[in-house]
Design a protein around this motif. Structure first.
Motif, PDB file in Angstrom:
ATOM      1  N   ALA A 226       0.896  -1.306  -0.130  1.00 35.34           N
ATOM      2  CA  ALA A 226      -0.164  -0.129  -0.191  1.00 35.34           C
ATOM      3  C   ALA A 226       0.797   1.434   0.548  1.00 35.34           C
ATOM      4  CB  ALA A 226      -1.165   0.035   1.239  1.00 35.34           C
ATOM      5  N   THR A 227       0.258   2.784  -0.565  1.00 39.32           N
ATOM      6  CA  THR A 227       1.291   3.452  -0.737  1.00 39.32           C
ATOM      7  C   THR A 227       1.672   3.824   0.576  1.00 39.32           C
ATOM      8  OG1 THR A 227      -0.547   4.570  -2.136  1.00 39.32           O
ATOM      9  CG2 THR A 227       0.946   5.994  -1.698  1.00 39.32           C
ATOM     10  N   GLU A 228       0.707   4.053   1.716  1.00 45.01           N
ATOM     11  CA  GLU A 228       1.742   4.471   3.616  1.00 45.01           C
ATOM     12  C   GLU A 228       3.047   3.326   3.268  1.00 45.01           C
ATOM     13  OE1 GLU A 228      -2.255   1.458   4.158  1.00 45.01           O
ATOM     14  OE2 GLU A 228      -1.110   3.267   2.392  1.00 45.01           O
ATOM     15  N   GLU A 229       2.976   2.151   2.631  1.00 46.37           N
ATOM     16  CA  GLU A 229       4.525   0.950   3.459  1.00 46.37           C
ATOM     17  C   GLU A 229       4.723   1.252   2.441  1.00 46.37           C
ATOM     18  OE1 GLU A 229       1.116  -2.573   2.955  1.00 46.37           O
ATOM     19  OE2 GLU A 229       1.463  -2.801   5.046  1.00 46.37           O
ATOM     20  N   THR A 230       5.143   2.244   1.591  1.00 49.26           N
ATOM     21  CA  THR A 230       6.643   2.391   0.519  1.00 49.26           C
ATOM     22  C   THR A 230       6.819   3.782   0.654  1.00 49.26           C
ATOM     23  OG1 THR A 230       4.901   3.916  -0.999  1.00 49.26           O
ATOM     24  CG2 THR A 230       5.194   1.159  -1.802  1.00 49.26           C
ATOM     25  N   CYS A 231       8.417   3.510  -0.045  1.00 42.71           N
ATOM     26  CA  CYS A 231       9.432   4.862   0.237  1.00 42.71           C
ATOM     27  C   CYS A 231      10.644   4.371  -0.766  1.00 42.71           C
ATOM     28  CB  CYS A 231       9.954   4.326   1.601  1.00 42.71           C
ATOM     29  SG  CYS A 231      10.589   3.076   2.026  1.00 42.71           S
ATOM     30  N   ASP A 232      11.176   5.724  -0.399  1.00 39.99           N
ATOM     31  CA  ASP A 232      12.088   6.258  -1.240  1.00 39.99           C
ATOM     32  C   ASP A 232      13.050   4.949  -1.269  1.00 39.99           C
ATOM     33  OD1 ASP A 232      15.114   7.066  -2.555  1.00 39.99           O
ATOM     34  OD2 ASP A 232      14.359   8.916  -2.330  1.00 39.99           O
ATOM     35  N   GLU A 233      13.837   4.015  -2.246  1.00 39.06           N
ATOM     36  CA  GLU A 233      14.449   2.861  -1.680  1.00 39.06           C
ATOM     37  C   GLU A 233      15.371   3.440  -1.757  1.00 39.06           C
ATOM     38  OE1 GLU A 233      14.280  -2.041  -3.336  1.00 39.06           O
ATOM     39  OE2 GLU A 233      12.504  -1.015  -3.794  1.00 39.06           O
ATOM     40  N   ASP A 234      16.103   4.290  -2.456  1.00 36.77           N
ATOM     41  CA  ASP A 234      17.732   4.665  -2.206  1.00 36.77           C
ATOM     42  C   ASP A 234      17.611   5.278  -1.160  1.00 36.77           C
ATOM     43  OD1 ASP A 234      17.791   3.578  -5.322  1.00 36.77           O
ATOM     44  OD2 ASP A 234      17.194   5.815  -6.359  1.00 36.77           O
ATOM     45  N   LEU A 235      16.544   6.240  -0.599  1.00 34.03           N
ATOM     46  CA  LEU A 235      17.251   6.378   0.568  1.00 34.03           C
ATOM     47  C   LEU A 235      17.000   5.454   1.368  1.00 34.03           C
ATOM     48  CD1 LEU A 235      17.874   8.171   3.021  1.00 34.03           C
ATOM     49  CD2 LEU A 235      15.285   9.075   2.576  1.00 34.03           C
ATOM     50  N   LEU A 236      16.765   4.373   1.569  1.00 34.07           N
ATOM     51  CA  LEU A 236      15.994   2.983   2.403  1.00 34.07           C
ATOM     52  C   LEU A 236      17.287   2.229   2.188  1.00 34.07           C
ATOM     53  CD1 LEU A 236      14.094   1.517   3.945  1.00 34.07           C
ATOM     54  CD2 LEU A 236      13.890   0.258   2.048  1.00 34.07           C
ATOM     55  N   GLY A 237      17.606   2.341   1.042  1.00 36.36           N
ATOM     56  CA  GLY A 237      19.324   1.122   0.845  1.00 36.36           C
ATOM     57  C   GLY A 237      20.141   2.317   1.894  1.00 36.36           C
ATOM     58  N   LYS A 238      20.407   3.093   1.604  1.00 38.40           N
ATOM     59  CA  LYS A 238      21.385   4.324   2.518  1.00 38.40           C
ATOM     60  C   LYS A 238      21.337   3.634   3.825  1.00 38.40           C
ATOM     61  CE  LYS A 238      21.878   7.647  -1.336  1.00 38.40           C
ATOM     62  NZ  LYS A 238      21.779   8.761  -1.886  1.00 38.40           N
ATOM     63  N   ILE A 239      20.250   4.380   4.753  1.00 38.53           N
ATOM     64  CA  ILE A 239      19.639   4.068   5.729  1.00 38.53           C
ATOM     65  C   ILE A 239      20.338   2.637   6.483  1.00 38.53           C
ATOM     66  CG2 ILE A 239      18.101   4.397   7.999  1.00 38.53           C
ATOM     67  CD1 ILE A 239      17.257   6.980   5.967  1.00 38.53           C
ATOM     68  N   VAL A 240      19.689   2.139   5.405  1.00 36.33           N
ATOM     69  CA  VAL A 240      19.815   0.570   6.364  1.00 36.33           C
ATOM     70  C   VAL A 240      21.600  -0.255   5.953  1.00 36.33           C
ATOM     71  CG1 VAL A 240      18.990  -2.185   5.508  1.00 36.33           C
ATOM     72  CG2 VAL A 240      17.583  -0.734   5.538  1.00 36.33           C
TER      73      VAL A 240
ATOM     74  N   VAL B  57      10.921  -4.265   9.499  1.00 35.36           N
ATOM     75  CA  VAL B  57      11.076  -4.063   7.954  1.00 35.36           C
ATOM     76  C   VAL B  57      10.130  -2.212   8.480  1.00 35.36           C
ATOM     77  CG1 VAL B  57      10.744  -4.012   5.685  1.00 35.36           C
ATOM     78  CG2 VAL B  57      11.618  -5.668   7.039  1.00 35.36           C
ATOM     79  N   LYS B  58       9.072  -2.378   9.150  1.00 38.11           N
ATOM     80  CA  LYS B  58       8.187  -1.833   9.248  1.00 38.11           C
ATOM     81  C   LYS B  58       8.710  -0.227   9.572  1.00 38.11           C
ATOM     82  CE  LYS B  58       4.216  -3.795   8.741  1.00 38.11           C
ATOM     83  NZ  LYS B  58       2.563  -3.957   9.143  1.00 38.11           N
ATOM     84  N   ASP B  59       9.557   0.200  10.624  1.00 32.73           N
ATOM     85  CA  ASP B  59      10.788   0.860  11.281  1.00 32.73           C
ATOM     86  C   ASP B  59      11.583   1.764   9.952  1.00 32.73           C
ATOM     87  OD1 ASP B  59       9.038   0.305  13.736  1.00 32.73           O
ATOM     88  OD2 ASP B  59      10.889  -1.452  14.657  1.00 32.73           O
ATOM     89  N   PHE B  60      11.995   0.562   9.358  1.00 35.25           N
ATOM     90  CA  PHE B  60      13.049   1.661   8.517  1.00 35.25           C
ATOM     91  C   PHE B  60      12.057   1.948   7.603  1.00 35.25           C
ATOM     92  CE2 PHE B  60      16.111  -2.174   9.946  1.00 35.25           C
ATOM     93  CZ  PHE B  60      17.216  -1.045  10.535  1.00 35.25           C
ATOM     94  N   VAL B  61      11.399   1.278   7.275  1.00 37.76           N
ATOM     95  CA  VAL B  61      10.514   2.217   5.998  1.00 37.76           C
ATOM     96  C   VAL B  61       9.318   3.747   6.287  1.00 37.76           C
ATOM     97  CG1 VAL B  61       7.760   2.413   5.006  1.00 37.76           C
ATOM     98  CG2 VAL B  61       9.809   0.267   5.033  1.00 37.76           C
ATOM     99  N   ARG B  62       9.517   3.693   8.162  1.00 40.36           N
ATOM    100  CA  ARG B  62       9.086   4.621   8.519  1.00 40.36           C
ATOM    101  C   ARG B  62       9.901   5.968   8.651  1.00 40.36           C
ATOM    102  NH1 ARG B  62       7.541   5.237  13.796  1.00 40.36           N
ATOM    103  NH2 ARG B  62       8.384   3.322  14.829  1.00 40.36           N
ATOM    104  N   MET B  63      11.644   5.182   9.706  1.00 42.28           N
ATOM    105  CA  MET B  63      12.127   6.263   9.532  1.00 42.28           C
ATOM    106  C   MET B  63      13.060   7.210   8.072  1.00 42.28           C
ATOM    107  SD  MET B  63      14.353   3.524  11.809  1.00 42.28           S
ATOM    108  CE  MET B  63      16.038   4.840  12.366  1.00 42.28           C
TER     109      MET B  63
ATOM    110  N   ASN C  24      10.948   7.431   5.497  1.00 48.05           N
ATOM    111  CA  ASN C  24       9.716   8.312   5.176  1.00 48.05           C
ATOM    112  C   ASN C  24       9.907  10.078   6.026  1.00 48.05           C
ATOM    113  OD1 ASN C  24       8.380   6.787   3.136  1.00 48.05           O
ATOM    114  ND2 ASN C  24       7.004   5.406   4.159  1.00 48.05           N
ATOM    115  N   TYR C  25       9.928   8.952   7.252  1.00 37.35           N
ATOM    116  CA  TYR C  25      10.349  10.723   7.940  1.00 37.35           C
ATOM    117  C   TYR C  25      11.389  11.210   7.727  1.00 37.35           C
ATOM    118  CZ  TYR C  25      11.241  13.450  12.043  1.00 37.35           C
ATOM    119  OH  TYR C  25      11.890  14.105  12.951  1.00 37.35           O
ATOM    120  N   ALA C  26      12.705  10.517   7.002  1.00 37.88           N
ATOM    121  CA  ALA C  26      13.849  11.592   6.929  1.00 37.88           C
ATOM    122  C   ALA C  26      14.356  11.934   5.482  1.00 37.88           C
ATOM    123  CB  ALA C  26      14.910  10.670   6.587  1.00 37.88           C
ATOM    124  N   ALA C  27      13.000  11.422   4.044  1.00 34.80           N
ATOM    125  CA  ALA C  27      12.890  12.225   2.877  1.00 34.80           C
ATOM    126  C   ALA C  27      11.492  13.446   3.272  1.00 34.80           C
ATOM    127  CB  ALA C  27      11.896  11.187   2.432  1.00 34.80           C
ATOM    128  N   LEU C  28      10.579  13.553   4.022  1.00 38.34           N
ATOM    129  CA  LEU C  28       9.715  14.256   4.317  1.00 38.34           C
ATOM    130  C   LEU C  28      10.541  15.356   5.734  1.00 38.34           C
ATOM    131  CD1 LEU C  28       6.737  15.051   4.176  1.00 38.34           C
ATOM    132  CD2 LEU C  28       6.697  14.396   6.421  1.00 38.34           C
TER     133      LEU C  28
END
Length: 261
Positions: A190-204, A244-250, A252-256
């Motif tokens: 769902a849209t709320e469960e997605t994020c910028d995957e490039d940024l996700l990769g860097k944070i992870v 994984v949901k925690d990383f997605v929330r983080m 999205n927070y950083a992107a916003l």
């Protein structure tokens, strides 16, 4: 035809155990009309039973000698050979609802998995053989010793399940590691469960760069104390304790936050 000598530079270990082959085929359960591509067909251990059940099969093979064998062993109408590196292959070119199978070269298995993740939108499922240790990392749960960057990045894209353990004796030559078959089913988030995957990769990657250090240390380039508080996360935790949901929330927070700066 002369006996093929496995090439170390291609990470070749050929599956020869008929019982294991039958178990893998049962897990895949191919149907005649399935659009299927096999990565690294080798000497045809899976290719033969796949062709017996499919109307057509695509294979990706980098070894020219094996390509010649495949052309001799299988008629063109039932097999399309894509000669080259699977890491450079555009799986989307084959269309949607694609089924991917194969015994992946262990020396490049992780890059291939990340490459496949980029084509998850056009894939129905993936059944691949990998080093058992890698599979354990893929399916690992948070707070376990095997949980890490590979776990998070693949679990963001796929639902994963180990379906079969395979002993080293099932191969020629026998590898020095045990193997396993894993099933990957692309997730339609769902849209709320997605994020910028490039940024996700860097944070992870940063979070797991030093597993023993806390988030306040590993992620200080991305988050301050107030950010962790806003996210409801303890900055004293370590990366392996986040879902994984925690990383997605983080992410999205950083992107916003970055977009508002």
């Amino acid at each position: 035809m002369t006996r093929h000598i496995p090439r170390k530079r291609f990470g070749q270990n050929f599956l020869v155990d008929e019982t294991v082959i039958a178990d893998i085929m049962a897990a895949i359960a191919p149907q005649p009309g399935d659009m299927t591509v096999e990565i690294g067909p080798g000497l045809g251990a899976l290719t033969r039973p796949l062709i017996a059940q499919l109307r057509h099969l695509h294979v990706i093979e980098i070894d020219r000698d094996i390509v010649s064998r495949l052309k001799q062993d299988f008629p063109a109408p039932c097999l399309t050979i894509h000669e080259g590196d699977a890491l450079k292959f555009d799986f989307a070119e084959l269309g949607g609802d694609l089924r991917v199978v194969g015994n992946l070269p262990y020396n490049i298995s992780t890059p291939i998995l990340f490459h496949l993740a980029q084509s998850a939108h056009c894939i129905r499922d993936i059944h691949v053989m990998l080093q058992r240790e890698v599979v354990e990392r893929m399916v690992a749960a948070p707070s376990s010793s095997d949980y890490g960057r590979l776990s998070v990045m693949l679990q963001y894209r796929f639902d994963l399940e180990k379906v079969l353990d395979v002993p080293a004796t099932a191969f020629r030559p026998a590898p020095q590691v045990e193997s396993a078959v894993v099933r990957l089913l692309p997730l339609r988030r769902a849209t709320e469960e997605t994020c910028d995957e490039d940024l996700l990769g860097k944070i992870v990657m940063s979070a797991f760069s030093q597993r023993r250090k806390t988030l306040r240390n590993t992620l200080k380039a991305y988050f301050h104390a107030g950010d962790f508080a806003a996210l409801g996360l303890d900055s004293g935790m370590r990366a392996q304790d986040l879902s994984v949901k925690d990383f997605v929330r983080m992410t999205n927070y950083a992107a916003l936050r970055n977009a508002s700066c």
